[in-house]
Design an enzyme around this catalytic site. Structure first.
Site, PDB file in Angstrom:
ATOM      1  N   ASN A  71      21.351   8.897  48.549  1.00  0.00           N
ATOM      2  CA  ASN A  71      20.518   9.688  49.457  1.00  0.00           C
ATOM      3  C   ASN A  71      20.688   9.084  50.849  1.00  0.00           C
ATOM      4  O   ASN A  71      20.108   8.049  51.151  1.00  0.00           O
ATOM      5  CB  ASN A  71      19.052   9.617  48.999  1.00  0.00           C
ATOM      6  CG  ASN A  71      18.108  10.243  50.022  1.00  0.00           C
ATOM      7  OD1 ASN A  71      18.540  10.931  50.944  1.00  0.00           O
ATOM      8  ND2 ASN A  71      16.821   9.997  49.852  1.00  0.00           N
ATOM      9  N   TRP A  72      21.542   9.735  51.625  1.00  0.00           N
ATOM     10  CA  TRP A  72      21.856   9.171  52.949  1.00  0.00           C
ATOM     11  C   TRP A  72      20.687   9.265  53.921  1.00  0.00           C
ATOM     12  O   TRP A  72      20.703   8.647  54.978  1.00  0.00           O
ATOM     13  CB  TRP A  72      23.060   9.900  53.561  1.00  0.00           C
ATOM     14  CG  TRP A  72      24.374   9.606  52.886  1.00  0.00           C
ATOM     15  CD1 TRP A  72      24.580   8.835  51.766  1.00  0.00           C
ATOM     16  CD2 TRP A  72      25.669  10.074  53.298  1.00  0.00           C
ATOM     17  NE1 TRP A  72      25.913   8.804  51.456  1.00  0.00           N
ATOM     18  CE2 TRP A  72      26.614   9.556  52.378  1.00  0.00           C
ATOM     19  CE3 TRP A  72      26.115  10.880  54.350  1.00  0.00           C
ATOM     20  CZ2 TRP A  72      27.976   9.820  52.488  1.00  0.00           C
ATOM     21  CZ3 TRP A  72      27.477  11.140  54.451  1.00  0.00           C
ATOM     22  CH2 TRP A  72      28.384  10.611  53.540  1.00  0.00           C
ATOM     23  N   LYS A  73      19.707  10.084  53.600  1.00  0.00           N
ATOM     24  CA  LYS A  73      18.591  10.332  54.524  1.00  0.00           C
ATOM     25  C   LYS A  73      19.167  10.775  55.879  1.00  0.00           C
ATOM     26  O   LYS A  73      20.216  11.404  55.921  1.00  0.00           O
ATOM     27  CB  LYS A  73      17.686   9.103  54.632  1.00  0.00           C
ATOM     28  CG  LYS A  73      17.257   8.597  53.259  1.00  0.00           C
ATOM     29  CD  LYS A  73      16.098   7.659  53.302  1.00  0.00           C
ATOM     30  CE  LYS A  73      15.783   7.216  51.878  1.00  0.00           C
ATOM     31  NZ  LYS A  73      14.538   6.486  51.753  1.00  0.00           N
ATOM     32  N   GLY A 127      12.623   1.759  50.507  1.00  0.00           N
ATOM     33  CA  GLY A 127      12.988   1.170  51.795  1.00  0.00           C
ATOM     34  C   GLY A 127      12.232  -0.107  52.122  1.00  0.00           C
ATOM     35  O   GLY A 127      12.269  -0.601  53.243  1.00  0.00           O
ATOM     36  N   SER A 148      14.570   0.874  46.548  1.00  0.00           N
ATOM     37  CA  SER A 148      15.175  -0.429  46.779  1.00  0.00           C
ATOM     38  C   SER A 148      16.126  -0.880  45.667  1.00  0.00           C
ATOM     39  O   SER A 148      16.188  -2.055  45.316  1.00  0.00           O
ATOM     40  CB  SER A 148      14.100  -1.491  47.033  1.00  0.00           C
ATOM     41  OG  SER A 148      13.367  -1.178  48.214  1.00  0.00           O
ATOM     42  N   GLU A 189       9.283  11.209  51.295  1.00  0.00           N
ATOM     43  CA  GLU A 189       9.262  11.312  52.763  1.00  0.00           C
ATOM     44  C   GLU A 189       8.962  12.743  53.192  1.00  0.00           C
ATOM     45  O   GLU A 189       8.326  12.975  54.224  1.00  0.00           O
ATOM     46  CB  GLU A 189      10.592  10.793  53.338  1.00  0.00           C
ATOM     47  CG  GLU A 189      10.649   9.269  53.268  1.00  0.00           C
ATOM     48  CD  GLU A 189      12.040   8.678  53.101  1.00  0.00           C
ATOM     49  OE1 GLU A 189      13.037   9.374  53.357  1.00  0.00           O
ATOM     50  OE2 GLU A 189      12.118   7.495  52.698  1.00  0.00           O
ATOM     51  N   GLU A 229      10.370   7.613  41.914  1.00  0.00           N
ATOM     52  CA  GLU A 229      10.497   6.751  43.086  1.00  0.00           C
ATOM     53  C   GLU A 229       9.110   6.311  43.545  1.00  0.00           C
ATOM     54  O   GLU A 229       8.438   7.043  44.277  1.00  0.00           O
ATOM     55  CB  GLU A 229      11.172   7.513  44.232  1.00  0.00           C
ATOM     56  CG  GLU A 229      12.591   7.936  43.940  1.00  0.00           C
ATOM     57  CD  GLU A 229      13.391   8.094  45.219  1.00  0.00           C
ATOM     58  OE1 GLU A 229      14.456   7.490  45.307  1.00  0.00           O
ATOM     59  OE2 GLU A 229      12.950   8.811  46.139  1.00  0.00           O
ATOM     60  N   HIS A 283      11.132  14.793  47.829  1.00  0.00           N
ATOM     61  CA  HIS A 283      11.217  13.369  48.166  1.00  0.00           C
ATOM     62  C   HIS A 283       9.916  12.947  48.845  1.00  0.00           C
ATOM     63  O   HIS A 283       9.329  13.722  49.606  1.00  0.00           O
ATOM     64  CB  HIS A 283      12.424  13.119  49.095  1.00  0.00           C
ATOM     65  CG  HIS A 283      12.684  11.654  49.272  1.00  0.00           C
ATOM     66  ND1 HIS A 283      11.944  10.887  50.143  1.00  0.00           N
ATOM     67  CD2 HIS A 283      13.557  10.811  48.667  1.00  0.00           C
ATOM     68  CE1 HIS A 283      12.373   9.626  50.065  1.00  0.00           C
ATOM     69  NE2 HIS A 283      13.351   9.564  49.174  1.00  0.00           N
ATOM     70  N   GLY A 298      18.936   4.927  48.325  1.00  0.00           N
ATOM     71  CA  GLY A 298      18.815   5.205  49.755  1.00  0.00           C
ATOM     72  C   GLY A 298      19.681   4.253  50.562  1.00  0.00           C
ATOM     73  O   GLY A 298      20.892   4.431  50.681  1.00  0.00           O
ATOM     74  N   GLY A 299      19.049   3.235  51.131  1.00  0.00           N
ATOM     75  CA  GLY A 299      19.735   2.317  52.045  1.00  0.00           C
ATOM     76  C   GLY A 299      21.069   1.807  51.514  1.00  0.00           C
ATOM     77  O   GLY A 299      22.067   1.755  52.256  1.00  0.00           O
TER      78      GLY A 299
HETATM   79  P1  PGA Z   1      15.822   3.128  49.171  1.00  0.00           P
HETATM   80  O1  PGA Z   1      15.475   4.694  49.146  1.00  0.00           O
HETATM   81  O2  PGA Z   1      16.892   2.909  48.138  1.00  0.00           O
HETATM   82  O3  PGA Z   1      16.288   2.854  50.567  1.00  0.00           O
HETATM   83  O4  PGA Z   1      14.561   2.402  48.825  1.00  0.00           O
HETATM   84  C1  PGA Z   1      15.468   5.426  47.971  1.00  0.00           C
HETATM   85  C2  PGA Z   1      15.098   6.846  48.276  1.00  0.00           C
HETATM   86  O5  PGA Z   1      14.230   7.067  49.129  1.00  0.00           O
HETATM   87  O6  PGA Z   1      15.637   7.797  47.674  1.00  0.00           O
END
Ligand code: PGA
Length: 253
Positions: A9-11, A170, A208, A95, A164, A93, A229-230
């Site tokens: 997930n590149w966001k 994050g 994470s 966010e 999640e 998600h 994500g990251g």
């Molecule tokens: P993260 O994000 O791996 O940076 O914690 C995961 C996500 O939000 O899908």
């Protein structure tokens, strides 16, 4: 045994040169014995498709409109995603739930819209730290998933679920394998009661996930891979996570 799935997930990250470099590295590390996909910002879907076409890597988007088409400025429909070869769309998600006020009902409609066009919704559920500390984790994730199960009805077994925990996204603070497995087991039981086919469904863990904790998470019986994500922005890290998934699966290509 269910095949593992790792979804990046590149966001809201990336640029044309950075994406090209990242995707070339991920392509170069094939073959993977796990399914691998990247969910990219809408504007990069087409060039991602061009790079990954013909490979077994898949791509997708990070959101989708609940509407079919029409006067919805700024929205992107499931039909458009399908036309661009998207295999997946993230839906709900945390966010988007937090910053765009997406309700359980809207998330369910988005999942339905995606599925209607053959795009697999990756439905994200998860509790906040406050909810976990108040002992509400199970109730929260079950409520979030239940809205989608009801909306999808007989198609519910077609979705992918991603657990999640919001407090792990994050933050560098991962759920322990035991904590994650406990919630995954609850979700699988809920999916089994609703579909009778939960043994074929994928439930990903996200929050994470890194190269150094992926293997132990993916080794849990109800964790079928990760939503990353990251760490999905760094080629070596993402590739290492994909390798951890294939080792956990123990399969051959
Ligand atoms: P993260 O994000 O791996 O940076 O914690 C995961 C996500 O939000 O899908």
């Amino acid at each position: 045994m269910r095949r593992k799935l790792v979804v990046g997930n590149w966001k809201m990250h990336g640029s044309r040169p950075a994406n090209a470099e990242l995707l070339a590295a991920v392509l170069g590390a094939r073959p993977y014995r796990a399914d691998v996909a990247v969910c990219v910002p809408f504007v990069f879907v087409n060039e991602t498709a061009a790079m990954l076409a013909g490979s077994d890597l898949r791509w997708g988007a990070q959101d989708v409109s609940a509407h079919e088409q029409g006067a919805y400025t700024g929205e992107v429909s499931a039909a458009m995603l399908a036309e661009c070869g998207c295999r997946y769309a993230l839906v709900g998600h945390s966010e988007r739930r937090a910053y765009h006020a997406e309700s359980d009902a809207l998330v369910a409609l988005k999942a339905q819209a995606a599925l209607a066009r053959g795009v697999t919704p990756v439905v994200c559920v998860g509790e906040t730290l406050e909810e976990r500390e108040a002992g509400q984790t199970e109730a929260v994730v079950k409520r979030q998933l239940s809205a989608v199960i009801h909306q999808l009805a007989h198609c519910a077994a077609e979705m992918v679920v991603a657990y999640e925990p919001v407090w792990a996204i994050g933050t560098g603070r991962t759920a322990s394998p035991e904590q994650a497995q406990a919630v995954h087991a609850v979700l699988r039981a809920q999916l089994q009661a609703a579909t009778g086919r939960a043994d074929t469904m994928k439930i990903l863990y996200g929050g994470s996930v890194k190269a150094d904790n992926a293997a132990i998470l993916f080794a849990q019986p109800d964790i079928d891979g990760g939503l990353i994500g990251g760490a999905s922005l760094k080629a070596a890290e993402f590739i290492a996570i994909c390798r951890a998934a294939e080792q956990a699966a123990g399969g051959t290509p």
